[in-house]
Design an enzyme around this catalytic site. Structure first.
Site, PDB file in Angstrom:
ATOM      1  N   GLU A  62       0.834  -1.204   0.000  1.00 34.94           N
ATOM      2  CA  GLU A  62       0.000   0.000   0.000  1.00 34.94           C
ATOM      3  C   GLU A  62       0.871   1.257   0.000  1.00 34.94           C
ATOM      4  OE1 GLU A  62      -3.915   1.868   2.241  1.00 34.94           O
ATOM      5  OE2 GLU A  62      -2.606   0.497   3.329  1.00 34.94           O
ATOM      6  N   ARG A 114       3.822  31.424 -21.157  1.00 34.89           N
ATOM      7  CA  ARG A 114       3.276  32.618 -20.512  1.00 34.89           C
ATOM      8  C   ARG A 114       4.202  33.806 -20.727  1.00 34.89           C
ATOM      9  NH1 ARG A 114       0.924  36.644 -18.763  1.00 34.89           N
ATOM     10  NH2 ARG A 114      -0.334  36.673 -16.854  1.00 34.89           N
ATOM     11  N   GLN A 162      15.144  32.857 -13.874  1.00 33.16           N
ATOM     12  CA  GLN A 162      15.921  31.907 -13.087  1.00 33.16           C
ATOM     13  C   GLN A 162      15.138  31.361 -11.898  1.00 33.16           C
ATOM     14  OE1 GLN A 162      19.335  33.039 -10.421  1.00 33.16           O
ATOM     15  NE2 GLN A 162      20.522  32.125 -12.097  1.00 33.16           N
TER      16      GLN A 162
END
Length: 397
Positions: free
Chosen positions: A255, A281, A292
């Site tokens: 799990e 963008r 940066q």
């Protein structure tokens, strides 16, 4: 960001991906793109609906049988399960959570189920024709559940009667049955003793399910389950009476490994989306991706993902070989879940207003990945476990 590849486009890490496993990933990507693209995932998330169409496509592909009992149609191993879950979590994350539960159930029944239980349920589970939910947590205890468990089962004639309440149970509304942990006798020497596992059909008289409103993983219901003298026959006991909690503990490595795969997949999907947005963008005469500070965030996210993926690959390889993967699986779970939180937090900030919009998937990953910080076990408790078992420090809880 999907697993790193070599020049031929194959998986570069032979520990985690064989050519067959790489092809499984590729087939899953094709299926998800065709059946459950980003817009559809967002639509179902808004409506809080299970993706039946995708589930049917996965059923036809045969992924429910991955890692299952070979005598009942199971194929592959835990490493193949992680590939399935990672690919799903990168898109329809709720389906990845569903598969974590189903893989846990098939392992429990394949390992502890009677021949009759395996015959009745494993074939159906492996074909995706049945869904089984796992009911352990209670209102008074999650991590500390064995000590404070209030759900009980008592013998009456040739039946057991279950009474009590479970909570935070994934997929209970749509389940055909539930694997339920109930106390059948007082703890003797250890709180984990005296707990028994039962396979309870959905719709049993006295069993009620109520869906809980959750902040994330909207494509899979999270529920409270109530038991009011729910009668089940002796044949409903999974494994040995009184040993149910120990049987569950034996499944936790898988799990944790699969939860880590889910967190890595969601983080990878979110990082891909953030990189794509940063590239396109426009800002200050250039793009966000040219700055940066943005690049550093994205690179740090990629580093966190690949570091977690390496731990996951080691843990899964040890588990598949029959070794003891408890420490590696614990570290992989922490690293993966915290990488996912970091990547999605940075993704929200890089997208800015677009991240705040429900029309973009970043906010969904941002919400969904929080699950793996506390499930299947809270990261603080996992660190406590590692402090004791890895570093041999005094037990802290």
């Amino acid at each position: 960001m999907r697993p790193l590849t070599d020049a031929a486009g194959r998986q570069a890490d032979p520990i985690s991906d064989t050519p067959e496993r790489a092809e499984l990933r590729a087939e899953l990507r094709r299926l998800i793109a065709a059946t459950s693209p980003a817009a559809e995932v967002l639509r179902l998330d808004e409506q809080e609906r299970f993706d039946d169409k995708l589930h049917e496509a996965l059923r036809r592909l045969g992924v429910h049988a991955v890692g299952g009992h070979p005598d009942h149609g199971g194929i592959g191993d835990i490493r193949d399960q992680t590939a399935v879950i990672e690919e799903l979590a990168a898109g329809p994350t709720s389906m990845a959570v569903h598969m974590v539960v189903q893989y846990m159930i098939t392992h429990i029944l394949g390992t502890n189920g009677s021949p009759e239980q395996r015959e009745e349920w494993l074939d159906r589970l492996h074909t995706g024709a049945a869904k089984v939910s796992f009911a352990l947590s209670e209102p008074a205890g999650g991590t500390d559940i064995a000590r404070v468990m209030r759900t009980t089962a008592r013998r009456e004639g040739d039946h057991w009667l279950l009474s009590g309440q479970k909570t935070w149970i994934s997929g209970a509304l749509g389940a055909d049955a539930l694997v339920v942990l109930a106390r059948t006798s007082p703890a003797e020497g250890s709180s984990v003793d005296g707990v028994t596992m039962f396979l309870v059909p959905a719709g049993s008289p006295g069993l009620q399910v109520r869906e809980l409103p959750t902040v994330a993983v909207h494509g899979l219901d999270t529920c409270e389950v109530f038991f009011d003298d729910v009668a089940v026959p002796e044949s409903a006991v999974v494994g040995a009476v009184g040993a149910g909690f120990r049987q569950v503990v034996a499944t936790l490595n898988r799990e944790r490994i699969n939860a880590a795969a889910g967190a890595i997949g969601a983080a990878s999907g979110a990082l891909d989306a953030a990189v794509e947005y940063a590239r396109g963008r426009a800002a200050f005469g250039s793009t966000l991706g040219s700055f940066q500070a943005v690049q550093h965030r994205l690179v740090d996210g990629a580093l966190a993902i690949e570091s977690a993926r390496s731990l996951l690959a080691r843990a899964a390889a040890v588990e598949a070989a029959g070794g003891r993967a408890d420490l590696l699986s614990s570290m992989a779970k922490i690293a993966a879940s915290e990488a996912a939180v970091k990547v999605t937090q940075d993704g929200m900030e890089i997208l800015g207003g677009a991240g705040f919009s429900r029309e973009f998937p970043m906010q969904r990953w941002f919400r969904d990945v929080r699950l793996w910080v506390f499930a299947p076990l809270a990261n603080d408790m996992v660190r406590n476990y590692l402090g004791e078992r890895l570093l041999e420090l005094p037990r802290s809880f």
